[in-house]
Scaffold this active site. Structure first.
Site, PDB file in Angstrom:
ATOM      1  CB  CYS A   1      20.684  62.275 119.366  1.00 29.20           C
ATOM      2  SG  CYS A   1      20.760  60.529 119.778  1.00 29.20           S
TER       3      CYS A   1
ATOM      4  CG  HIS B   1      25.510  61.073 120.849  1.00 25.72           C
ATOM      5  ND1 HIS B   1      25.561  60.665 122.162  1.00 25.72           N
ATOM      6  CD2 HIS B   1      24.240  60.786 120.415  1.00 25.72           C
ATOM      7  CE1 HIS B   1      24.380  60.152 122.500  1.00 25.72           C
ATOM      8  NE2 HIS B   1      23.573  60.216 121.462  1.00 25.72           N
TER       9      HIS B   1
END
Length: 338
Positions: A147, A239
């Site tokens: 990710c 994130h």
């Protein structure tokens, strides 16, 4: 319509796959697999739906199958949301049975003959599917990156023509990246955890494979270096990355590269209008405000300043996981690899 299935459909990433595939214009969701305790139940009864979007009623009546190659033998593509320790063997069995696997798991990302793909960056690496076929595999495995790797590499994509020799990155990663049961509340509340197992190693190797050169038989990794420090923070989704670059370019050249970047593909249903979006506000991007840009598929960049350094952000379970695999499958279909 292309018949697809999801391996590991009840977990955090598996639920995202179901959400994204339930009304997909190209793909017909026909098979869902999970553990033995869920097999035999209707999906609505097997899953504890935790996403902040409505449950896809069309998927609710699908009877969950055990996670085996036999369960998905009639699929054209399956999406793997399996944990790495299970995915390695299972994905090989599914591919050997003649089914295409688009995997979010880390098990095969660095295999020499498995493409590690971000469509906007290295679509030509899908040529490794032919290498797999030449070596006797009836199906294939295509992986999407970790990710945080996806956020970093997409943010670097507009700058690749300018050249850089090194990348330093510090991540602030959302707790959803650890799965529904991945981190205890008492561990993360009022805290920052400066360790995520194997995360730094992935970020330091995967971008070099993705941005490497495919010669028709293998990928030669890119020559730049990556140094990463990864942290878990009390954010639900999104994130955030602080990125420093070793490059000899002005801030104006870098800003212009971000603002003028146009992704090389269009017509893929999951691809956003802007794969990378430059934000001019001095305090952006922020997870709560920007993670859902482009239906969660846009990577936002901003705070460009001397160093050069900048901040990047993306939705970790959409762009960084399930959405990335779905976008890969769309490209595979468009490029006629099925």
């Amino acid at each position: 319509m292309i018949t697809v299935g999801v391996l590991g459909a009840t977990g955090a990433v598996g639920q995202r796959f179901v959400q994204l595939l339930a009304d997909h214009p190209w793909f017909d969701l026909g098979v869902l697999t999970a553990s033995e305790r869920s097999a035999g139940k209707k999906y609505r009864d097997a899953v504890n739906w935790r996403l902040d979007v409505p449950f896809p009623e069309g998927a609710g009546e699908i009877v969950v199958s055990p996670t085996t190659a036999a369960a998905v033998k009639d699929c054209d593509i399956v999406f793997s949301a399996l944990p790495a320790d299970v995915a390695g063997k299972t994905e090989l069995e599914v591919a050997a049975a003649g089914v295409g696997v688009c995997s979010n798991a880390s098990s095969h990302r660095m295999d020499p003959d498995v493409p590690l793909v971000i469509p906007e960056v290295n679509a030509d690496h899908l040529g490794l599917i032919d290498v797999q076929h030449d070596r006797g595999r009836d199906g294939f495995i295509v992986t999407n990156p970790n990710c945080s790797t996806i956020m970093l590499t997409l943010a670097l994509a507009p700058l690749q023509p300018l050249g850089f020799s090194g990348v330093q990155v510090a991540t602030m990663q959302a707790i959803s990246g650890a799965g529904f049961q991945g981190i205890a509340g008492m561990e993360i509340f009022d805290n920052v955890v400066p360790f995520i197992k194997n995360e730094e190693e992935k970020m330091e190797t995967e971008p070099r494979k993705i941005m490497g050169t495919f010669d028709g038989a293998a990928v030669e990794p890119a020559s730049f270096s990556v140094s990463a420090c990864c942290n878990r923070v009390p954010v639900i989704d999104g994130h955030t990355l602080s990125v420093w670059l070793d490059m000899d370019r002005s801030l104006e050249e870098i800003r212009r590269a971000f603002e003028e970047y146009v992704a090389p593909f269009s017509g893929l249903p999951t691809q956003p209008a802007k794969s990378v979006e430059y934000l001019k506000q001095p305090d952006r991007p922020q997870p709560r405000l920007d993670r859902n840009r482009g239906n969660g598929m846009t990577v936002s960049v901003g705070r460009l300043r001397e160093g050069p350094r900048f901040t990047a952000l993306g939705h970790n379970t959409i762009r960084g996981a399930a959405g990335a695999s779905v976008l890969n499958a769309e490209l595979i279909y468009k490029e006629k690899y099925l």
